[in-house]
Design a protein around this motif. Structure first.
Motif, PDB file in Angstrom:
ATOM      1  N   GLY A   1       0.775  -1.232   0.000  1.00 60.63           N
ATOM      2  CA  GLY A   1       0.000   0.000   0.000  1.00 60.63           C
ATOM      3  C   GLY A   1       0.798   1.269   0.000  1.00 60.63           C
ATOM      4  N   ALA A   2       2.064   1.222  -0.430  1.00 62.40           N
ATOM      5  CA  ALA A   2       2.886   2.427  -0.498  1.00 62.40           C
ATOM      6  C   ALA A   2       2.997   2.879  -1.946  1.00 62.40           C
ATOM      7  N   CYS A   3       3.519   4.074  -2.114  1.00 61.30           N
ATOM      8  CA  CYS A   3       3.849   4.562  -3.447  1.00 61.30           C
ATOM      9  C   CYS A   3       5.375   4.592  -3.500  1.00 61.30           C
ATOM     10  N   VAL A   4       5.975   3.571  -4.119  1.00 62.91           N
ATOM     11  CA  VAL A   4       7.406   3.366  -4.035  1.00 62.91           C
ATOM     12  C   VAL A   4       7.986   3.084  -5.420  1.00 62.91           C
ATOM     13  N   ALA A   5       9.217   3.564  -5.648  1.00 66.61           N
ATOM     14  CA  ALA A   5       9.946   3.281  -6.887  1.00 66.61           C
ATOM     15  C   ALA A   5      11.308   2.718  -6.495  1.00 66.61           C
ATOM     16  N   LEU A   6      11.667   1.536  -7.027  1.00 73.09           N
ATOM     17  CA  LEU A   6      12.928   0.864  -6.743  1.00 73.09           C
ATOM     18  C   LEU A   6      13.875   1.118  -7.908  1.00 73.09           C
ATOM     19  N   LEU A   7      14.953   1.873  -7.639  1.00 69.96           N
ATOM     20  CA  LEU A   7      15.864   2.267  -8.702  1.00 69.96           C
ATOM     21  C   LEU A   7      16.925   1.217  -8.982  1.00 69.96           C
ATOM     22  N   SER A   8      17.550   0.662  -7.919  1.00 75.87           N
ATOM     23  CA  SER A   8      18.615  -0.324  -8.134  1.00 75.87           C
ATOM     24  C   SER A   8      18.740  -1.209  -6.900  1.00 75.87           C
ATOM     25  N   VAL A   9      19.286  -2.401  -7.150  1.00 69.53           N
ATOM     26  CA  VAL A   9      19.573  -3.356  -6.078  1.00 69.53           C
ATOM     27  C   VAL A   9      20.978  -3.903  -6.328  1.00 69.53           C
ATOM     28  N   LYS A  10      21.827  -3.809  -5.329  1.00 71.65           N
ATOM     29  CA  LYS A  10      23.164  -4.378  -5.419  1.00 71.65           C
ATOM     30  C   LYS A  10      23.327  -5.407  -4.309  1.00 71.65           C
ATOM     31  N   VAL A  11      23.672  -6.641  -4.685  1.00 70.71           N
ATOM     32  CA  VAL A  11      23.841  -7.738  -3.735  1.00 70.71           C
ATOM     33  C   VAL A  11      25.322  -8.125  -3.733  1.00 70.71           C
ATOM     34  N   TYR A  12      25.937  -8.140  -2.566  1.00 69.78           N
ATOM     35  CA  TYR A  12      27.359  -8.446  -2.493  1.00 69.78           C
ATOM     36  C   TYR A  12      27.686  -9.097  -1.147  1.00 69.78           C
ATOM     37  N   TYR A  13      28.867  -9.688  -1.081  1.00 70.44           N
ATOM     38  CA  TYR A  13      29.384 -10.178   0.188  1.00 70.44           C
ATOM     39  C   TYR A  13      30.767  -9.572   0.412  1.00 70.44           C
ATOM     40  N   LYS A  14      31.196  -9.573   1.661  1.00 69.41           N
ATOM     41  CA  LYS A  14      32.494  -9.001   2.005  1.00 69.41           C
ATOM     42  C   LYS A  14      33.534 -10.103   2.098  1.00 69.41           C
ATOM     43  N   ALA A  15      34.719  -9.794   1.646  1.00 72.30           N
ATOM     44  CA  ALA A  15      35.808 -10.772   1.681  1.00 72.30           C
ATOM     45  C   ALA A  15      37.124 -10.050   1.921  1.00 72.30           C
TER      46      ALA A  15
ATOM     47  N   GLU B   1      42.187 -15.247  -0.848  1.00 73.49           N
ATOM     48  CA  GLU B   1      40.957 -14.498  -0.622  1.00 73.49           C
ATOM     49  C   GLU B   1      40.046 -15.318   0.280  1.00 73.49           C
ATOM     50  N   THR B   2      39.460 -14.670   1.276  1.00 78.98           N
ATOM     51  CA  THR B   2      38.641 -15.370   2.266  1.00 78.98           C
ATOM     52  C   THR B   2      37.351 -14.595   2.493  1.00 78.98           C
ATOM     53  N   VAL B   3      36.247 -15.293   2.376  1.00 78.47           N
ATOM     54  CA  VAL B   3      34.942 -14.673   2.620  1.00 78.47           C
ATOM     55  C   VAL B   3      34.816 -14.368   4.107  1.00 78.47           C
ATOM     56  N   ALA B   4      34.388 -13.159   4.429  1.00 80.14           N
ATOM     57  CA  ALA B   4      34.228 -12.759   5.825  1.00 80.14           C
ATOM     58  C   ALA B   4      33.123 -13.572   6.473  1.00 80.14           C
ATOM     59  N   GLY B   5      33.292 -13.827   7.770  1.00 78.86           N
ATOM     60  CA  GLY B   5      32.305 -14.599   8.516  1.00 78.86           C
ATOM     61  C   GLY B   5      31.124 -13.749   8.944  1.00 78.86           C
ATOM     62  N   SER B   6      30.200 -14.382   9.619  1.00 78.94           N
ATOM     63  CA  SER B   6      29.018 -13.680  10.119  1.00 78.94           C
ATOM     64  C   SER B   6      29.380 -12.937  11.392  1.00 78.94           C
ATOM     65  N   GLU B   7      28.400 -12.217  11.948  1.00 79.90           N
ATOM     66  CA  GLU B   7      28.657 -11.485  13.180  1.00 79.90           C
ATOM     67  C   GLU B   7      28.987 -12.426  14.321  1.00 79.90           C
ATOM     68  N   ASN B   8      28.435 -13.640  14.285  1.00 81.84           N
ATOM     69  CA  ASN B   8      28.729 -14.627  15.322  1.00 81.84           C
ATOM     70  C   ASN B   8      30.141 -15.172  15.196  1.00 81.84           C
ATOM     71  N   GLN B   9      30.723 -15.041  14.023  1.00 83.24           N
ATOM     72  CA  GLN B   9      32.101 -15.479  13.794  1.00 83.24           C
ATOM     73  C   GLN B   9      32.909 -14.254  13.401  1.00 83.24           C
TER      74      GLN B   9
ATOM     75  N   ARG C   1      49.419 -17.731  10.129  1.00 89.34           N
ATOM     76  CA  ARG C   1      47.973 -17.586  10.228  1.00 89.34           C
ATOM     77  C   ARG C   1      47.617 -16.112  10.339  1.00 89.34           C
ATOM     78  N   ILE C   2      46.397 -15.798   9.922  1.00 92.63           N
ATOM     79  CA  ILE C   2      45.898 -14.436  10.034  1.00 92.63           C
ATOM     80  C   ILE C   2      44.395 -14.525  10.204  1.00 92.63           C
ATOM     81  N   TYR C   3      43.772 -13.448  10.644  1.00 89.97           N
ATOM     82  CA  TYR C   3      42.340 -13.463  10.884  1.00 89.97           C
ATOM     83  C   TYR C   3      41.631 -12.483   9.953  1.00 89.97           C
ATOM     84  N   CYS C   4      40.510 -12.934   9.418  1.00 92.70           N
ATOM     85  CA  CYS C   4      39.668 -12.106   8.556  1.00 92.70           C
ATOM     86  C   CYS C   4      38.473 -11.651   9.375  1.00 92.70           C
ATOM     87  N   THR C   5      38.255 -10.334   9.469  1.00 89.15           N
ATOM     88  CA  THR C   5      37.140  -9.811  10.264  1.00 89.15           C
ATOM     89  C   THR C   5      35.843  -9.862   9.465  1.00 89.15           C
TER      90      THR C   5
END
Length: 920
Positions: free
Chosen positions: A150-164, A177-185, A205-209
């Motif tokens: 029930g809104a009056c809305v216009a969707l211009l763009s959508v960008k889907v990405y993950y952090k690594a 290259e390492t995909v970043a973990g979730s907030e729990n990890q 070893r190194i840690y990816c945030t």
């Protein structure tokens, strides 16, 4: 950041339009753009959907970000009586395949309601940008959907990405290259590898945030000998330069009188005519031979006494060396024939090894002609044929001798000695010990292998054969055959000196026996010679630290790198350099900045506890730093770290005999603590440390407490957390701890060791563990666990603590098993449905496994997912048809991993299996 999906409304085919959304063209600031728009304000029960096409997910990207640009019309710009909203909803649905245009609302779950920061009025449009997170994705791909109600809305763009964290090279270590973990990890550990021509003592070893940033590198790569660091690479030393050791340093010019003809040199060989002495560092300069002494003069001031003074000047050229010595040779000549003067002639101070340029010769006879030859020598004179006679050093034998340091009031000296030795680098599966019983404190050992390191230990034996004190295990090495003949001969054997502290105690047949818990003493047992003192009983805790620990000056400690983090601060590996002592590798516990005085006292109290223990299976305290700003606890360094992690990393690599040997060491350490009336309270594999010789040592005394002198021999806590999975039921229920509760914990440690670091009770909650124990359930036998070992576990887990074995009994039983290896061949019954936690072909919730990767993840073998896929095994029906040979053929080689997968398939085949645990 890696883009998975992006669309603009001008690309009409990107989204599937469902119910009222349409592509519209709008103008903003003179520019045209397209948008997916819906504006059915005023119409009742609006439910308009816009769905993306199928978005494939990278397997490790379980957390994705959705960035939206959109416009929302202000409801106040419409008739006030018209129903209107200013929000819309974001939904998601996971799938393993593209379903095309099929759309079912029930498959979508809501992620978030999206509201604009700025709304668009009649006077102008305002674009909003919002980023939302979709977490815990696990299927091959997913859809996003946008719902308007029930809104009056216009969707211009959508960008889907993950952090690594992007592929990088840090400190000469390459990380993928390492995909970043979730907030729990929040931190994902990543192992790297050294760049070409670099090496490291441990895997870097190194840690990816979670934000895709690299932090906290552990492990340092250094360029190999002959290579230097240039940017992120190791490049060869140029001709004329060298580098002798792995380091971060640059290549150095070849030293004097050496030549570097090739690139990548670890050292520079000597030029022709120049040499290095055996004691010279290989990285040092080469030197030439000294020239002859000059101006030899004989002064006959006391000829009547048969004396002669010889003096001379040093050589013009010493060859660049300062270790010049002189030798004098005398010849008597008569009738044209010369012969050595013989032993009658006396030299003051000596005839060889002279550092002064003069010598007095006496006992000369009158009327004889004497010829004196003076030679100059240096450390490299042997290469000119001027060295004394050479002989072979022994390469297949060693001579050993040792001293005995008796204790005061020693009534009887040792009668015999037991010498045990073995090769240091024996195969882990088969270690051969040689044991000699000797009547004296020296021995010649022959038929050894050349160029081989051996480990020796001496133990004194009393007249009745009972063991006394023992030396530590010392290492000595025979020479390589290639070095024979290149050394001056200074003796035919290598003498080893081992100090053995002999301690024989005379038994007292009338020892006093108090009213104590029968668990801890019996009429046959004596009270311990030494009793633990609780440092918390001291009014001033600093006094306890000074009493039980050695103070170390911080200048004697060199920190090398962080190896962990404790409750109070970081833990470093480092070197302890005490004057007069050999440098020792140590672990250094530090106290983080901003500590309170109570935290400082709690931190140092562990040192007050450790300082009272002296046993080869208890971690050794080297000392403390308390008189300076930064307090430290310094202990011996254990190269292989915590036992649970070490076993996980070497799953299936050790035999039952070796595992029982590890348990025997832990039990011996716990017997020592128990004999001192001391309760550990936190005995677990994570608190056992392992060194390079696979010796296990008890550590972490943060929860430990003394046994009180009350009849129960217990300690009652005042609250706080206790490790449920390792703790005896009476300790959980009543907060009372004894050596018997430590025995229960030791049983859990036995299970951890035989299961190669498996978590006790798997994924059961603490509440489920306590309930199962109280209902008399016990952990099942680990895979390939000897029956005798499992029976000992069950004895440790008896409900009645007085019936559990004592640590002395445990040590005796484990010794018997080690002396009779055949007793370990009988394997306890093993049920894979219980031990691997697999109810039939289902996951933990009872539903069938949806994929091979899900099944492998459930048994902690997900590293083989790609092996199964490459072999064409893509569904569970194919898995059920596999045999042991099939598992080997797809690349599963480690024995422990092979058995785990094979036993799991057995459990999968049994459709009637149920989740249970063994009852005692």
């Amino acid at each position: 950041m890696e883009i998975l999906y992006m669309f603009f409304a001008s690309k009409v085919l990107i989204c599937v339009v469902l119910f009222q959304w349409e592509v519209v063209q709008k103008t903003l600031n003179g520019s045209q753009f397209y948008a997916y728009s819906v504006c059915n304000v005023g119409e009742p029960e609006q439910d308009n959907w816009l769905r993306t096409t199928f978005i494939q997910r990278r397997p490790s990207a379980s957390r994705i970000f959705v960035e939206l640009q959109f416009i929302v019309r202000d409801c106040n710009s419409f008739d006030a009586s018209v129903p209107c909203k200013e929000t819309f909803n974001l939904f998601t649905s996971e799938s393993d395949a593209d379903v095309g245009t099929t759309f079912r609302k029930g498959q979508f779950k809501k992620v978030v309601t999206i509201a604009p920061d700025e709304i668009t009025s009649k006077n102008g449009m305002r674009i909003n940008t919002e980023t939302k997170v979709v977490d815990n994705l696990s299927r091959k791909g997913f859809y996003l959907a946008f719902q308007d109600i029930g809104a009056c809305v216009a969707l211009l763009s959508v960008k889907v990405y993950y952090k690594a964290c992007t592929a990088t090279v840090e400190s000469l270590a390459r990380f993928p290259e390492t995909v970043a973990g979730s907030e729990n990890q929040a931190l994902r550990e990543v192992k790297g590898e050294c760049v070409e021509n670099a090496q490291s003592e441990e895997v870097p070893r190194i840690y990816c945030t979670a934000d895709g940033e690299w932090v906290v590198q552990v492990g340092h790569c250094q360029c190999k000998p002959g290579y230097e660091k240039v940017g992120d690479t190791c490049q060869e030393c140029q001709p004329g330069f060298f580098k002798a050791a792995s380091s971060d340093g640059k290549c150095e010019p070849c030293p004097a009188n050496t030549q570097g003809l090739e690139a990548g040199a670890a050292f520079c060989p000597c030029m022709d005519g120049f040499y290095q002495a055996p004691t010279d560092p290989i990285t040092g300069p080469c030197s030439g031979l000294p020239t002859a002494p000059r101006d030899l003069v004989a002064t006959t001031t006391q000829l009547s006494a048969g004396k002669l003074l010889l003096s001379w000047s040093p050589p013009d050229d010493t060859g660049g060396r300062s270790d010049i010595t002189y030798s004098v040779e005398c010849q008597s000549c008569e009738g044209g024939a010369c012969r050595p003067c013989g032993e009658k002639i006396r030299y003051e101070p000596a005839s060889a090894g002279l550092t002064l340029t003069r010598v007095t010769v006496s006992e000369l006879d009158a009327h004889l002609n004497y010829t004196f030859i003076v030679e100059a020598h240096s450390g490299v004179s042997m290469f000119a044929g001027q060295a004394s006679a050479r002989a072979h050093k022994p390469v297949t034998s060693l001579s050993l001798s040792w001293d005995v340091s008796p204790r005061p009031r020693l009534h009887a000296p040792p009668i015999r000695y037991e010498l045990t030795y073995r090769k240091k680098d024996d195969n882990l599966d088969v270690t051969t010990y040689t044991v000699l019983i000797l009547e004296k404190s020296s021995v010649q050992i022959s038929e050894l292998a050349p160029g081989t390191a051996y480990l020796f230990r001496v133990q004194a034996l009393s007249s009745d054969g009972s063991p006394g004190g023992s030396s530590i295990e010392e290492q000595y090495e025979t020479l390589h055959e290639s070095t024979v003949g290149d050394l001056d001969f200074f003796g035919g054997a290598v003498m080893l000196f081992i100090v053995v502290v002999v301690l024989f105690l005379k038994r007292n047949s009338h020892s006093r026996q108090g009213a104590e818990d029968n668990y801890f003493s019996s009429p046959e047992q004596l009270k311990p010679l030494k009793t633990y003192v609780d440092p918390h009983t001291y009014e001033d805790p600093n006094v306890a630290v000074l009493k039980f620990a050695t103070e170390i000056h911080p200048s004697h400690i060199t920190k090398q790198k962080v190896i962990g983090a404790g409750e109070f601060g970081e833990v470093y590996r480092g070197i302890l350099k005490v004057p007069g002592r050999k440098d020792v590798a140590v672990a250094i516990k530090t106290l983080k900045p901003g500590y309170t005085e109570k935290q400082r006292q709690d931190f140092l109290s562990e040192a007050s506890i450790m300082g009272q223990f002296t046993h080869q299976n208890i971690i050794r305290l080297e000392g403390v730093v308390t008189k300076f700003k930064h307090a430290m606890i310094v202990t011996e360094y254990m190269e292989n770290g915590a036992l649970d992690r070490y076993l996980k990393d070497h799953d299936g690599e050790f035999s039952s005999f070796q595992l029982v040997g590890m348990l025997r060491g832990i039990a011996a350490g716990m017997k020592y603590l128990s004999d001192m009336s001391y309760v550990h309270r936190d005995l677990a594999a994570r608190n056992i440390l392992v060194n390079n010789n696979l010796e296990c040592k008890v550590s972490d005394f943060g929860l430990s407490r003394v046994l009180e002198d009350d009849p129960e021999g217990t300690y009652t806590t005042s609250g706080g957390k206790i490790p449920i999975r390792w703790t005896a039921p009476e300790a959980i229920a009543y907060r009372k701890f004894t050596s018997a509760s430590d025995v229960w914990s030791f049983g859990i440690v036995m299970w951890e060791v035989m299961a190669f670091g498996e978590r006790p009770y798997w994924d059961m909650s603490n509440h489920e563990v306590m309930k199962a124990i109280n209902e008399a359930f016990r952990l099942p036998a680990p895979m390939d666990c000897p029956s005798a070992v499992y029976q000992l576990m069950l004895q440790c887990w008896l409900q009645d603590r007085s019936k559990r074995p004592r640590f002395g009994d445990i040590v005796s039983l484990l010794d018997k098993l080690l002396r009779s290896p055949d007793s370990l061949k009988t394997i306890a019954d093993f049920d894979p449905r219980v031990s691997i936690r697999l109810p039939s072909t289902s996951g933990s919730d009872g539903s069938p496994f949806r994929s091979v990767s899900e099944w492998l993840e459930s048994i902690k073998m997900s590293q083989y997912s790609e092996n199964f896929t490459c072999a064409g095994i893509i569904n569970m029906d194919q898995v059920l048809q596999m045999k042991n040979e099939d598992i080997k053929n797809i690349g599963v080689r480690l024995p422990g991993h092979l058995k785990r997968i094979a036993y799991s398939i057995l459990g999968l085949k049994d459709q009637t299996s149920t989740l249970s645990v063994f009852a005692v």
